[in-house]
Design an enzyme around this catalytic site. Structure first.
Site, short mmCIF file in Angstrom:
data_model
loop_
_atom_site.label_atom_id
_atom_site.label_comp_id
_atom_site.label_asym_id
_atom_site.label_seq_id
_atom_site.Cartn_x
_atom_site.Cartn_y
_atom_site.Cartn_z
N HIS A 174 0.85 -1.19 0.00
CA HIS A 174 0.00 0.00 0.00
C HIS A 174 0.88 1.23 0.00
O HIS A 174 1.79 1.33 0.80
CB HIS A 174 -0.88 0.03 1.25
CG HIS A 174 -1.93 -1.02 1.24
ND1 HIS A 174 -3.01 -0.98 0.41
CD2 HIS A 174 -2.06 -2.16 1.96
CE1 HIS A 174 -3.76 -2.03 0.62
NE2 HIS A 174 -3.21 -2.76 1.55
N CYS A 216 -0.67 1.98 -4.96
CA CYS A 216 -1.42 3.16 -5.39
C CYS A 216 -0.46 4.33 -5.50
O CYS A 216 0.44 4.46 -4.68
CB CYS A 216 -2.48 3.52 -4.34
SG CYS A 216 -3.62 2.18 -4.03
#
Lengths: 311, 627
Positions: A174, A216
């Site tokens: 992440h 991301c």
């Protein structure tokens, strides 16, 4: 990565001294000037001067817990691909939290899949994890990159690359704007990564470095890099999220991310002797299938992209 | 072939065959006696089981525990199926069958990371009593010095099971076993077939005591799995009378037209709501607010909430006849899949649900109103009150000063002590007297209910008479508010201050009660003006004010409000005061904070309003005349 040699750039022109100086010094100065130019040529040719003679891979999965199954599967599938295409275990550093296969929530104990058809078990006896569980920290990651370990760290945990190495660095987890989250606990900032790469360059720890990031807003992670010889590709741009590919209803979580899925699909068509180039890999990413824009940064890389992939 | 004497033994035998750990839990219902401290202490196990006596009529819960083979045993998921062991009906058998099929599936599941506890609760004393007794023993175990001697001929610890090959083994079925902290609980039962339709429906009950709700994520999981995966129709409780009322439809049509006009002005303003949506949403919302405001749990999931465990009750309403075997097995399949899905979702979690809302009202099974939105009207109602109070106090202080200046100049200290800025102390004293009265009235039922075997209406009459007597006695002791020379403006200001504090405190405990109470109390207080002052106003405002005063004062009196509400909802207008007593009994049985609110905030405020309305409005004269 790439084999073959690139052209040696031309030496810099020595500055001409004004003729107002004593003509007695002129021959001496001209002699000195000529002695400078080969050395500067040597300095400029130091990085392409060493031959490419080994490949390394550093594969990092920065998340743990059951709902991040897909990050583990990403990393393990890339590990398998890299091994299949010729890099041996002693040249791979694998950093995983490794809590998926034996998780009580796993319906298939001791097995990790990256596809719903469960055809390929990525976990097995020949998976050698170098940094496992809570050892995957930012500190250990930077130590691996820069080579500054405590004296007690064994050789299998060190990145023993030299100036002829081509290194693949793959990170998944992440992330966000200019950071990557390590195990819900700490973060790696993009300038930290840039500093580590710069140290690596100064210590001649790599000839060429390919960074692949699947998180991301991945492209922000390598926005601060400034060392030459680095090629970086991220799965999404700033402000975009990277998405998972599909959900496995038997296991109950998503099993692979889109960027990695398409990367693996490209590599599955290759074998150890193929000659595909990075250019074709980059062209194979279709933004509408990825639902994000794969972005690559080539400005630090000196050679054009039609070279051979890791092999 | 073993012969089972009744249900608990049968269930226990089936669970043991699966390999689960089984035990019985015996309990007696707790007494419904009124005790003042019950509101403030958690229900510690009142000694319902006396050590030196034998009881034949106790409830028996049967509990089975599956340990997760690869889990760490720290957390558990609880499934509850209530049934009446004295009189088992066919729909209860179906719910037990559903529970058992899920339990047997989970005993073979490889993905378990939390332990599973299946409680088949004996609901002969009520479902809540059974579940809360078990939970109490689970979390606050009671260790008796004398071992309990119950009628344990069948279920005793010395029970010997004769195995199929003649060997005997002792079954340790009486020791209480635990499974760790509870992550979530699911209570399900099958109701009776009301109407035959195309789709089975599930009713979700979520409200726990004092307006607490489980985390919205649990409701979302159940709703999504039921509707989108298994094809159930999900309802929540609603007021059917509102659904069919015509004035609500008129309001809905007004809103719809307004919304469509707004949308034409600006297509981004999506404010139009269709009429059926609005009507249904209002009915559901009214029911949700009412249930939360009462403060009484709507099912045994309330017992779980007292221990901070998220729980929801599901009541399946089958649309098929209960003798139809094909429909039953299809129902078992779908209901079982729904339960398994919920269990698996909770199983995969690492922590208890905490990301979603805990404070919300439900307007539909998938629509909610969160605390950030519903606090706003309440805050708007409450915010001007301190300003009004200080304006009134200031007004009276100014008038008082001018009166004092005009009267006399001598002995200024004396005047300033009796009058001036300390006049509010008198009205505070009045408030104190009335609060003491209210506390005494709220404690009276403790003594009244000890009178044995009287009817509810007699209790109510005794209560009313006693409270009036106490009021007169207190006035005799401390002086009536009128002869103390309190100005009506200060009295009103004190009243408004007291309701600000009271409503503010109540909104933290149970928001819905505070909201509904504020809707009645605040207009009543703000409109109250002494009748003598009203005589000086013009005709039209005077009649309006008088009418609203009468209406609000009637509504503000709790028994009257109760009667009106009952009449509106049921349509029967009988004047039965005894029902008010039963309603209050209902509230204090469940230790609902609404009872305290009614008597400590609402009633004193109402009495103060009456005082303001009937204020004689004399200027403070007696002390000045003495100078």
């Amino acid at each position: 990565m790439a084999s073959g040699r690139g052209g040696i750039p031309g030496p810099s022109r020595p500055c001409r001294l004004p003729l107002l100086f004593l003509p007695a010094l002129l021959p001496l100065l001209v002699l000195l000037a000529f002695s400078f130019s080969p050395s500067s040529a040597v300095a400029a040719a130091a990085s392409p001067g060493a031959m490419h003679n080994n490949n390394w891979a550093v594969l990092v999965c920065t998340s743990r817990f059951w709902f991040n199954y897909r990050h583990m599967a990403n990393t393990l599938s890339l590990y398998r691909t890299v091994k299949r295409l010729g890099i041996p275990d002693e040249r791979i550093i694998l950093m995983l939290a490794d809590d998926m296969a034996c998780n009580p929530r796993n319906n298939y104990p001791a097995q990790v899949f990256n596809n719903e058809n469960h055809q390929l078990n990525l976990y097995g006896d020949n998976v050698e994890v170098d940094y496992r569980g809570y050892e995957v920290t930012v500190e250990n990651f930077l130590r691996v990159l820069t080579g500054r370990h405590e004296s007690a760290v064994p050789r299998s945990k060190r990145l023993l690359s030299d100036e002829g190495s081509h290194i693949l660095l793959y990170m998944t987890g992440h992330g966000g704007d200019e950071f990557l989250k390590f195990q819900d606990n700490e973060e790696l900032q993009s300038h930290d990564l840039a500093d580590a790469v710069k140290q690596m360059k100064e210590k001649h720890r790599f000839k060429e470095l390919l960074i692949m990031v699947d998180t991301c807003q991945a492209a922000t992670l390598f926005s601060q890099l400034h060392s030459p010889g680095v090629l970086a590709i991220g799965s999404s741009m700033k402000g975009e999220n990277s998405y998972s590919h599909h959900l496995d209803s038997d296991i109950g979580v998503s099993v692979v991310d889109r960027f990695t899925f398409y990367t693996l699909a490209f590599f599955e068509k290759l074998n150890m002797y193929s000659n595909a180039s990075l250019n074709s890999l980059f062209n194979s990413y279709n933004p509408s299938m990825l639902l994000s824009t794969a972005y690559y940064r080539m400005d630090l890389y000196e050679r054009p992209l039609n070279e051979v992939i890791v092999r | 072939m073993q012969c089972y004497r009744d249900m608990p033994e049968f269930i226990a035998q089936q669970m043991t065959n699966l390999g689960a750990e089984v035990y019985y839990h015996e309990f007696l219902p707790q007494s419904k006696h009124f005790h003042p401290l019950k509101f403030f202490t958690s229900t510690a196990s009142s000694m319902a089981v006396k050590p030196n006596g034998t009881y034949a009529n106790f409830g028996i819960n049967t509990i089975g525990i599956i340990r997760a083979p690869r889990g760490d045993g720290k957390e558990a998921i609880v499934l509850v199926t209530p049934y009446n062991s004295q009189r088992v009906q066919s729909n209860e058998l179906l719910s037990l069958a559903l529970g058992f099929s899920v339990f047997s599936l989970l005993s073979r599941a490889t993905w378990l990371s939390k332990d599973i506890v299946w409680l088949s609760a004996d609901s002969q004393f009520g479902e809540y009593a059974a579940v809360s007794a078990w939970l109490n023993q689970y979390h606050n175990p009671m260790f008796l010095s004398h071992p309990v001697i119950l009628d344990t001929k069948m279920y005793g610890a010395n029970k010997i099971i004769y195995g199929p090959d003649g060997t005997t083994e002792k079954a340790d079925h009486m020791s209480f076993k635990r499974a760790g902290t509870m992550a979530a609980a699911l209570i399900f039962k099958v109701g009776e077939t009301r109407k035959y339709g195309d789709r089975d429906s599930v009713t979700m009950y979520a409200e726990a005591s004092n307006g607490q709700m489980p985390n919205l994520d649990l409701l979302n999981v159940v709703h999504y799995l039921a509707v989108h995966r298994q094809g159930f129709r999900v309802n929540i409780e609603t007021f059917s009378s509102l659904l069919s009322s015509s004035w609500l439809k008129v309001i809905a049509e007004v809103f719809q037209n307004l919304g469509s006009v707004l949308r034409k002005i600006n297509p981004d303003w999506k404010l139009d709501v269709t009429v059926p949506d609005y009507v249904e949403g209002t009915a559901n919302l009214a029911n949700s607010m009412y249930n939360q405001a009462l403060g009484v749990p709507t099912g045994s999931h309330g017992a779980f909430r007292d221990y901070q465990v998220d729980a929801v009750s599901l009541e399946y309403s089958p649309a098929f006849h209960l003798r139809n075997e094909n429909a039953k097995s299809s129902f078992l399949l779908r209901g079982g899949r729904l339960t398994e899905g919920v269990v698996r979702s909770v199983n995969n979690l690492l922590e208890k649900f905490h990301q979603s809302f805990f404070l919300y009202f439900l307007a539909a099974p998938s629509k909610f109103i969160s605390v950030g939105v519903y606090m706003i009207p309440f805050a708007l109602l409450l915010a001007p009150l301190p300003v009004v109070a200080s304006a009134l106090a200031d007004d009276s202080k100014a008038k008082g000063k001018s009166v004092d200046d005009c009267k006399t100049r001598g002995d200024a200290d004396d005047l300033q002590i009796r009058g001036g800025s300390w006049k509010w102390l008198k009205s505070a004293r009045v408030l104190l007297v009335i609060q003491i009265w209210a506390v005494l009235v709220s404690l009276l039922p403790y003594y009244i209910s000890q009178i044995p075997s009287a009817m509810a209406i007699q209790y109510a009459v005794i209560w009313a008479v006693l409270s009036i007597i106490i009021l007169i006695a207190l006035y005799a002791m401390f002086g009536s508010p009128y002869c103390a020379g309190v100005e009506w403006k200060l009295l009103k200001a004190t009243m408004i201050t007291s309701i600000t504090i009271g409503l503010g405190l109540m909104s933290i405990i149970n928001f819905a009660t505070a909201q509904l109470g504020a809707l009645i109390l605040i207009p009543m207080c703000l409109f109250s003006l002494p009748l003598k002052v009203q005589l000086e106003m013009k005709l039209l405002p005077r009649t309006v004010l008088l009418a609203s005063n009468i209406l609000l004062t009637v509504l503000g009196f709790p028994p009257a409000a109760f009667l009106i509400m009952k009449g509106l909802s049921k349509g029967s207008w009988t004047l039965d005061i005894g029902e008010f007593w039963s309603w209050m009994e209902f509230l204090w049985e469940w230790s609902s904070a609404t009872y305290l609110y009614l008597f400590l905030v609402h009633l004193p405020c109402w009495l103060l309003c009456i005082h303001v309305l009937l204020h004689p409005c004399h200027p403070p004269e007696s002390k000045v005349k003495q100078e």
